[in-house]
Design an enzyme around this catalytic site. Structure first.
Site, PDB file in Angstrom:
ATOM      1  N   ARG A  86     -10.056   5.830  10.515  1.00 18.08           N
ATOM      2  CA  ARG A  86      -8.601   5.733  10.588  1.00 18.08           C
ATOM      3  C   ARG A  86      -8.034   6.742  11.602  1.00 18.08           C
ATOM      4  O   ARG A  86      -7.735   6.369  12.719  1.00 18.08           O
ATOM      5  CB  ARG A  86      -7.976   5.925   9.204  1.00 18.08           C
ATOM      6  CG  ARG A  86      -8.464   4.893   8.155  1.00 18.08           C
ATOM      7  CD  ARG A  86      -7.913   3.510   8.405  1.00 18.08           C
ATOM      8  NE  ARG A  86      -8.335   2.503   7.453  1.00 18.08           N
ATOM      9  CZ  ARG A  86      -7.711   2.187   6.333  1.00 18.08           C
ATOM     10  NH1 ARG A  86      -6.615   2.815   5.978  1.00 18.08           N
ATOM     11  NH2 ARG A  86      -8.185   1.229   5.548  1.00 18.08           N
ATOM     12  N   HIS A 108     -11.397   7.299   4.299  1.00 18.00           N
ATOM     13  CA  HIS A 108     -10.465   8.422   4.442  1.00 18.00           C
ATOM     14  C   HIS A 108     -11.189   9.676   3.944  1.00 18.00           C
ATOM     15  O   HIS A 108     -11.941   9.610   2.967  1.00 18.00           O
ATOM     16  CB  HIS A 108      -9.223   8.241   3.557  1.00 18.00           C
ATOM     17  CG  HIS A 108      -8.140   7.388   4.130  1.00 18.00           C
ATOM     18  ND1 HIS A 108      -7.425   6.489   3.372  1.00 18.00           N
ATOM     19  CD2 HIS A 108      -7.608   7.329   5.373  1.00 18.00           C
ATOM     20  CE1 HIS A 108      -6.509   5.897   4.123  1.00 18.00           C
ATOM     21  NE2 HIS A 108      -6.602   6.387   5.351  1.00 18.00           N
ATOM     22  N   ASP A 128       0.812  -1.225   0.000  1.00 19.32           N
ATOM     23  CA  ASP A 128       0.000   0.000   0.000  1.00 19.32           C
ATOM     24  C   ASP A 128       0.843   1.272   0.000  1.00 19.32           C
ATOM     25  O   ASP A 128       0.305   2.374   0.074  1.00 19.32           O
ATOM     26  CB  ASP A 128      -0.929   0.024   1.221  1.00 19.32           C
ATOM     27  CG  ASP A 128      -2.217  -0.769   0.998  1.00 19.32           C
ATOM     28  OD1 ASP A 128      -2.569  -1.025  -0.180  1.00 19.32           O
ATOM     29  OD2 ASP A 128      -2.878  -1.118   1.998  1.00 19.32           O
ATOM     30  N   CYS A 169      -4.964   9.570  -3.458  1.00 21.77           N
ATOM     31  CA  CYS A 169      -4.253   8.635  -2.564  1.00 21.77           C
ATOM     32  C   CYS A 169      -2.805   8.459  -3.003  1.00 21.77           C
ATOM     33  O   CYS A 169      -1.935   8.197  -2.169  1.00 21.77           O
ATOM     34  CB  CYS A 169      -4.919   7.268  -2.574  1.00 21.77           C
ATOM     35  SG  CYS A 169      -6.605   7.248  -2.000  1.00 21.77           S
ATOM     36  N   ARG A 188       0.272  -1.681   7.639  1.00 20.48           N
ATOM     37  CA  ARG A 188       0.834  -0.456   7.040  1.00 20.48           C
ATOM     38  C   ARG A 188       1.765   0.292   8.000  1.00 20.48           C
ATOM     39  O   ARG A 188       2.389   1.286   7.587  1.00 20.48           O
ATOM     40  CB  ARG A 188      -0.295   0.479   6.563  1.00 20.48           C
ATOM     41  CG  ARG A 188      -1.129  -0.089   5.430  1.00 20.48           C
ATOM     42  CD  ARG A 188      -1.916   1.001   4.695  1.00 20.48           C
ATOM     43  NE  ARG A 188      -1.050   1.921   3.945  1.00 20.48           N
ATOM     44  CZ  ARG A 188      -1.491   2.985   3.273  1.00 20.48           C
ATOM     45  NH1 ARG A 188      -2.788   3.269   3.264  1.00 20.48           N
ATOM     46  NH2 ARG A 188      -0.650   3.775   2.624  1.00 20.48           N
TER      47      ARG A 188
HETATM   48  N1  ARG Z   1      -5.344   0.073   0.922  1.00 22.28           N
HETATM   49  C1  ARG Z   1      -5.100   1.368   1.463  1.00 22.28           C
HETATM   50  C2  ARG Z   1      -5.688   1.462   2.877  1.00 22.28           C
HETATM   51  O1  ARG Z   1      -6.733   0.925   3.100  1.00 22.28           O
HETATM   52  C3  ARG Z   1      -5.676   2.445   0.581  1.00 22.28           C
HETATM   53  C4  ARG Z   1      -5.333   3.832   1.022  1.00 22.28           C
HETATM   54  C5  ARG Z   1      -5.962   4.895   0.192  1.00 22.28           C
HETATM   55  N2  ARG Z   1      -5.429   6.142   0.501  1.00 22.28           N
HETATM   56  C6  ARG Z   1      -6.112   7.295   0.642  1.00 22.28           C
HETATM   57  N3  ARG Z   1      -5.466   8.400   0.810  1.00 22.28           N
HETATM   58  N4  ARG Z   1      -7.414   7.303   0.662  1.00 22.28           N
HETATM   59  O2  ARG Z   1      -5.133   2.057   3.749  1.00 22.28           O
END
Ligand code: ARG
Length: 284
Positions: A148, A177, A78, A277, A103
């Site tokens: 998040r 996000h 990612d 992203c 991550r």
């Molecule tokens: N697979 C990543 C996650 O879930 C995607 C992140 C997407 N990034 C963003 N800025 N929206 O964290």
């Protein structure tokens, strides 16, 4: 009366040169599921992801942006979603501290890059996923929470940057996000009446009321456009790089005097990310 008497002309939009950080998706794949878009059972094509990402990179270069690169790391699929690597403003890089263990190593990797490239790095005390959840709109920072970034990170941010930070609560797991639910159209600080586009259903009632009050002229996107991550776009104040499938958003941008530029990042959509992203803005 002619049509030109009744339809006000769209305002003239001025592009400004941006500096951004990107990460080539050399190790992109989907092997875990931390958002509803991800399905490890579906095949991914890393070379197609790289090709599509290259078009985004070339688009930015063509717009005159200064595009910096951070080295991708094997085992961090990612990392291509550079927006999550931190938040950079006034030469200060507020590091990311990821929610999911998969991550977490990305946080220090991006902080190392910021430090090596002359930014004043602030190690975060609270969980936050960088520009994924923090968007500079004029002189204020819109800050997402709910899936998040922890709301404590919003307070930490306000202290670091000395700016107003507006907390917005996200309620739909597909728009986890803030940068999947809000697009900043006029990104330069000091811009008078900077505008945004957003998806109302992604927000709690209280947060939606804040957006409606602050941005009465906002573009409201359709659920269909949001579902291809159309809002996950990057604007220089005139050119707005968007998902090519977000056709109604494209029309609305044109009507407002912006220049939408569509790119296809279908492969990176399998990880739940789009244009924005893949883009971390560096503001010195
Ligand atoms: N697979 C990543 C996650 O879930 C995607 C992140 C997407 N990034 C963003 N800025 N929206 O964290």
């Amino acid at each position: 009366m002619t049509l030109t008497d009744t339809v006000p002309a769209a305002p003239t939009r001025l592009p400004s040169k941006r500096t951004v950080l990107m990460c080539r998706p050399d190790y992109f794949t989907v092997v875990y599921r931390i958002n509803p878009w991800m399905d490890p059972a579906l095949p991914t094509d890393t070379s197609l992801a790289v090709q599509q990402w290259q078009v985004l990179y070339d688009t930015y270069v063509g717009l005159g942006f200064d595009v910096k690169l951070v080295d991708p790391i094997d085992g961090l699929p990612d990392m291509v979603y550079a927006a999550n690597g931190g938040f950079v403003l006034d030469g200060i890089a507020y590091g990311a501290s990821f929610t999911h263990p998969e991550r977490q190593p990305e946080g220090p990797a991006y902080m190392t890059w910021f430090g090596d490239n002359g930014f004043d790095v602030r190690v975060p005390k609270n969980i936050n996923e960088g520009e994924g959840d923090f968007l500079l709109v004029g002189d204020v920072i819109l800050a997402g929470t709910g899936f998040r970034s922890a709301s404590d990170s919003h307070t930490e941010m306000a202290e670091i940057y000395g700016r107003d930070v507006i907390t917005l609560e996200l309620v739909n797991p597909s728009f986890y996000h803030l940068d999947t639910a809000v697009a900043v159209l006029d990104p330069a600080p000091g811009y008078e009446n900077p505008n945004i586009a957003y998806l109302p259903s992604a927000f709690s009632a209280a947060s939606l009321a804040i957006l409606e009050e602050r941005y009465p002229d906002a573009i409201i996107v359709t659920e269909t456009d949001a579902a291809v991550l159309g809002l996950n776009s990057f604007s220089d104040g005139y050119n707005v790089v968007i998902a090519s499938r977000a056709v109604d958003f494209e029309r609305q941008l044109r009507e407002r005097g912006y220049n939408p530029i569509g790119v296809d990042l279908s492969e990176l959509l399998l990880g739940g990310g789009g244009v924005k992203c893949c883009t971390l803005e560096l503001r010195s």
